[in-house]
Design a protein around this motif. Structure first.
Motif, short mmCIF file in Angstrom:
data_model
loop_
_atom_site.label_atom_id
_atom_site.label_comp_id
_atom_site.label_asym_id
_atom_site.label_seq_id
_atom_site.Cartn_x
_atom_site.Cartn_y
_atom_site.Cartn_z
N ALA A 33 0.87 -1.19 0.00
CA ALA A 33 0.00 0.00 0.00
C ALA A 33 0.90 1.23 0.00
O ALA A 33 1.93 1.26 0.68
N ILE A 34 0.50 2.20 -0.78
CA ILE A 34 1.24 3.46 -0.81
C ILE A 34 0.50 4.45 0.10
O ILE A 34 -0.69 4.71 -0.08
N ILE A 35 1.22 4.94 1.09
CA ILE A 35 0.65 5.87 2.06
C ILE A 35 1.60 7.07 2.17
O ILE A 35 2.71 7.04 1.65
N THR A 36 1.16 8.09 2.86
CA THR A 36 2.05 9.24 3.07
C THR A 36 3.00 8.94 4.22
O THR A 36 2.71 8.08 5.07
N ARG A 37 4.10 9.63 4.24
CA ARG A 37 5.07 9.45 5.34
C ARG A 37 4.43 9.82 6.68
O ARG A 37 4.70 9.20 7.69
N LYS A 38 3.55 10.81 6.64
CA LYS A 38 2.84 11.23 7.85
C LYS A 38 1.95 10.08 8.36
O LYS A 38 1.92 9.79 9.55
N GLU A 39 1.23 9.43 7.44
CA GLU A 39 0.38 8.29 7.82
C GLU A 39 1.24 7.13 8.33
O GLU A 39 0.85 6.44 9.28
N ASP A 40 2.40 6.93 7.72
CA ASP A 40 3.30 5.87 8.15
C ASP A 40 3.77 6.12 9.58
O ASP A 40 3.77 5.21 10.42
N ALA A 41 4.14 7.35 9.89
CA ALA A 41 4.58 7.71 11.25
C ALA A 41 3.45 7.51 12.25
O ALA A 41 3.66 6.99 13.36
N GLU A 42 2.23 7.90 11.86
CA GLU A 42 1.07 7.73 12.75
C GLU A 42 0.78 6.25 12.99
O GLU A 42 0.47 5.84 14.11
N GLN A 43 0.88 5.46 11.95
CA GLN A 43 0.67 4.01 12.08
C GLN A 43 1.67 3.40 13.05
O GLN A 43 1.31 2.62 13.93
N LEU A 44 2.93 3.77 12.91
CA LEU A 44 3.96 3.25 13.82
C LEU A 44 3.68 3.67 15.26
O LEU A 44 3.85 2.88 16.19
N ARG A 45 3.25 4.90 15.44
CA ARG A 45 2.92 5.40 16.79
C ARG A 45 1.78 4.59 17.39
O ARG A 45 1.84 4.17 18.54
N LEU A 46 0.75 4.33 16.60
CA LEU A 46 -0.41 3.57 17.09
C LEU A 46 -0.05 2.12 17.40
O LEU A 46 -0.54 1.56 18.37
N VAL A 47 0.79 1.52 16.58
CA VAL A 47 1.21 0.13 16.82
C VAL A 47 1.93 0.04 18.16
O VAL A 47 1.72 -0.90 18.92
N LYS A 48 2.75 1.02 18.46
CA LYS A 48 3.49 1.03 19.73
C LYS A 48 2.55 1.18 20.93
O LYS A 48 2.85 0.71 22.03
#
Length: 145
Positions: free
Chosen positions: A122-137
């Motif tokens: 999936a192609i996402i924005t870097r901002k969305e990628d950072a948010e996803q990593l934050r939520l996973v943590k």
């Protein structure tokens, strides 16, 4: 609709995977799984779909925000690449683990099929990628993911 993976590159990666599966004595070295991991990542860089070929355009699944960036940039990657992330929906190390669990009798075709079935980007924005990593943590997401 999934991305079409380059057939010759898919075949090469599948041959390597089958070689690894058929030589379990090699699997004690992490270099084998790391090499297979890199090969699968590079394979994903040569996807192709209705948007076009390549690491980004070659994959049909885009977040709304990433797609807006693409649309606003006349459907060209140049100039927006730094704002995009190429996210493996199924982590590549899990694809590698699944491949290396296959039985010794596995064919190259079966390896190709497994790689094709689990290769979803999936192609996402870097901002969305950072948010996803934050939520996973913050969650109890499985460590393997």
């Amino acid at each position: 609709m999934r991305s079409k993976l380059n057939p010759s590159k898919l075949h090469a990666v599948a041959r390597f995977a089958q070689f690894c599966v058929c030589n379990p004595d090699l699997l004690t070295d992490t270099l084998i799984s790391q090499t297979l991991n890199i090969a699968i990542r590079k394979l994903h860089d040569f996807g192709e779909c209705r948007l076009g070929p390549g690491k980004y355009l070659g994959h049909p699944f885009w977040s709304r925000n990433a797609r807006k960036l693409l649309d606003d940039n006349a459907h060209k990657i140049h100039g927006i690449k730094k704002h995009l992330a190429h996210e493996h929906v199924i982590p590549v190390h899990i694809i590698v683990e699944e491949l290396l669990k296959l039985p010794l009798t596995t064919t190259i075709g079966e390896c190709e099929e497994l790689i094709g079935n689990l290769s979803l980007v999936a192609i996402i924005t870097r901002k969305e990628d950072a948010e996803q990593l934050r939520l996973v943590k913050l969650t109890d997401a499985p460590r393997r993911w």
